[in-house]
Design an enzyme around this catalytic site. Structure first.
Site, short mmCIF file in Angstrom:
data_model
loop_
_atom_site.label_atom_id
_atom_site.label_comp_id
_atom_site.label_asym_id
_atom_site.label_seq_id
_atom_site.Cartn_x
_atom_site.Cartn_y
_atom_site.Cartn_z
N ASP A 121 6.74 1.27 6.07
CA ASP A 121 5.39 1.33 5.50
C ASP A 121 5.22 0.13 4.55
O ASP A 121 6.05 -0.08 3.66
CB ASP A 121 5.26 2.66 4.74
CG ASP A 121 3.84 2.97 4.32
OD1 ASP A 121 2.90 2.47 4.97
OD2 ASP A 121 3.67 3.73 3.34
N HIS A 122 4.17 -0.64 4.73
CA HIS A 122 3.86 -1.78 3.84
C HIS A 122 4.99 -2.79 3.66
O HIS A 122 5.39 -3.08 2.52
CB HIS A 122 3.40 -1.28 2.45
CG HIS A 122 2.11 -0.55 2.50
ND1 HIS A 122 0.92 -1.19 2.75
CD2 HIS A 122 1.82 0.77 2.37
CE1 HIS A 122 -0.05 -0.28 2.76
NE2 HIS A 122 0.47 0.90 2.55
N HIS B 191 -4.67 4.69 -2.02
CA HIS B 191 -3.46 5.49 -2.26
C HIS B 191 -3.57 6.30 -3.56
O HIS B 191 -4.33 5.95 -4.45
CB HIS B 191 -2.24 4.57 -2.36
CG HIS B 191 -1.93 3.86 -1.08
ND1 HIS B 191 -2.25 2.55 -0.86
CD2 HIS B 191 -1.36 4.28 0.06
CE1 HIS B 191 -1.87 2.20 0.36
NE2 HIS B 191 -1.34 3.23 0.94
N LYS C 192 -8.59 9.10 -5.92
CA LYS C 192 -9.21 8.20 -4.94
C LYS C 192 -10.68 7.95 -5.23
O LYS C 192 -11.21 6.91 -4.85
CB LYS C 192 -9.05 8.80 -3.54
CG LYS C 192 -7.59 9.00 -3.13
CD LYS C 192 -7.50 9.53 -1.72
CE LYS C 192 -6.11 9.99 -1.36
NZ LYS C 192 -5.08 8.97 -1.46
N HIS D 19 -4.77 4.64 6.00
CA HIS D 19 -3.88 4.83 4.85
C HIS D 19 -4.61 5.66 3.80
O HIS D 19 -5.80 5.94 3.92
CB HIS D 19 -3.50 3.46 4.27
CG HIS D 19 -2.44 2.77 5.06
ND1 HIS D 19 -1.20 2.47 4.55
CD2 HIS D 19 -2.44 2.31 6.34
CE1 HIS D 19 -0.48 1.86 5.49
NE2 HIS D 19 -1.21 1.75 6.57
P1 13P Z 1 -1.75 8.80 0.05
O1 13P Z 1 -1.43 8.29 -1.31
O2 13P Z 1 -3.19 9.17 0.17
O3 13P Z 1 -0.85 9.90 0.47
O4 13P Z 1 -1.53 7.60 1.09
C1 13P Z 1 -0.22 7.27 1.51
C2 13P Z 1 -0.19 6.02 2.30
O5 13P Z 1 -1.20 5.54 2.79
C3 13P Z 1 1.13 5.36 2.47
O6 13P Z 1 1.00 4.12 3.08
#
Ligand code: 13P
Length: 314
Positions: free
Chosen positions: A83-84, A182, A186, A213
């Site tokens: 992820d990322h 994230h 939000k 995401h």
């Molecule tokens: P959340 O913070 O909404 O759970 O998103 C997680 C995310 O997109 C990880 O890449």
């Protein structure tokens, strides 16, 4: 082979109108809670690891935990995903370590540079049988603990740029900015999402899988427990589940969830600490946390529509 890339998953998800849950893992209990829910609901799964998770738990521990999950569930297709990933080297390392999917997030770079680095990652990953997700548009701030975006419209993914980006990079899926971010905060007053932007991108890129995401719903039940038992999370707000379901029926094939896992675990641990002040056995508070994650993930799989879809993704 239960350890798979997301290729078939996304084909089926697109065709049949659901999304696969991509859950962030940081330790054994979180992984077990997720996998127990997945096994009971017979859903396809993306287990994802951020760079921060890897720094916290070490790659060998996390990989070993995920490998056990894969081994014990031969009927469940599982993707292991970075992820990322923030640069080529990080992505290369995860490819070399056997992950089946990586994300290169160069979304903060100028468009041409985002294309260039994504293209380099795609070349390396594809040569090794690994798929790539990239990002266009901005969710806002540092990706792991971002705060809400004020001026949403400025950050949304441009549909024309999305077409050019996909054509020039050869990427397998694209994370789009449609107003999510994230973390647990939000939106300031009410959720504002640009679901129609998904439709516009989908119309220009038919058949191409999109990723959402920042898609935790920040479930009231857990925020209330946290606040009841000594926490302070006023004004926490997430993406309504109805919007997640709507997007899942469209071109969104992967939905990222991390915050909801954290909230479930934290809420239960706080509850045990408050109700049993003498408790000092980690199994007695991590266990209920794991159970809460399992129940929450089972519920999510129905929100995403992927419950019962494991077999068709194999
Ligand atoms: P959340 O913070 O909404 O759970 O998103 C997680 C995310 O997109 C990880 O890449």
């Amino acid at each position: 082979m239960p350890l798979v890339t997301s290729k078939k998953m996304f084909q089926m998800a697109y065709k049949n109108g659901y999304a696969v849950g991509a859950f962030n893992v940081n330790n054994m209990e979180i992984t077990q809670g997720i996998i127990q829910a997945i096994a009971e609901e017979k859903a396809p799964l993306i287990l994802q690891v951020s760079r921060g998770a890897r720094e916290y738990a070490s790659n060998s521990y996390l990989t070993a935990i995920m490998n056990v999950a894969v081994k014990e569930n031969p009927d469940i297709p599982i993707v292991t995903h970075l992820d990322h990933g923030d640069n080529f080297e990080t992505c290369k390392q995860f490819v070399d370590d056997g992950f089946t999917s990586v994300m290169i997030d160069a979304s903060k770079m100028p468009f041409a540079e985002n294309i260039k680095v994504t293209k380099d990652v795609v070349k390396y990953a594809h040569d090794h049988g690994v798929v790539v997700e990239a990002e266009l548009g901005q969710l806002g701030g540092i990706e792991e603990d971002v705060v809400g975006v004020d001026d949403v419209a400025k950050h949304l993914t441009d549909p024309n740029q999305a077409v050019e980006f996909v054509e020039k990079t050869g990427v397998d899926s694209l994370a789009v900015a449609v107003g999510t971010s994230h973390g647990a905060y939000k939106f300031k007053t009410e959720p504002k999402l640009a679901i129609d932007r998904i439709q516009e991108i989908q119309d220009k890129l038919p058949g191409f899988p999109l990723v959402m995401h920042g898609s935790s719903s920040v479930l009231r039940e857990f925020v209330d427990l946290i606040n009841k038992y000594g926490g302070k999370m006023p004004n926490a707000m997430g993406v309504p589940e109805s919007a997640i379901t709507q997007a899942s029926k469209m071109a969104v094939c992967k939905v990222n969830i991390d915050t909801d896992l954290r909230l479930a675990l934290t809420a239960k641990i706080r509850q045990v600490f408050a109700e049993k002040a003498g408790e000092f056995d980690p199994r007695k508070y991590l266990g209920p946390g794991r159970d809460a994650i399992k129940a929450m993930v089972k519920h999510k799989l129905h929100v995403l529509g992927c419950a019962g879809k494991a077999a068709e993704c194999l």
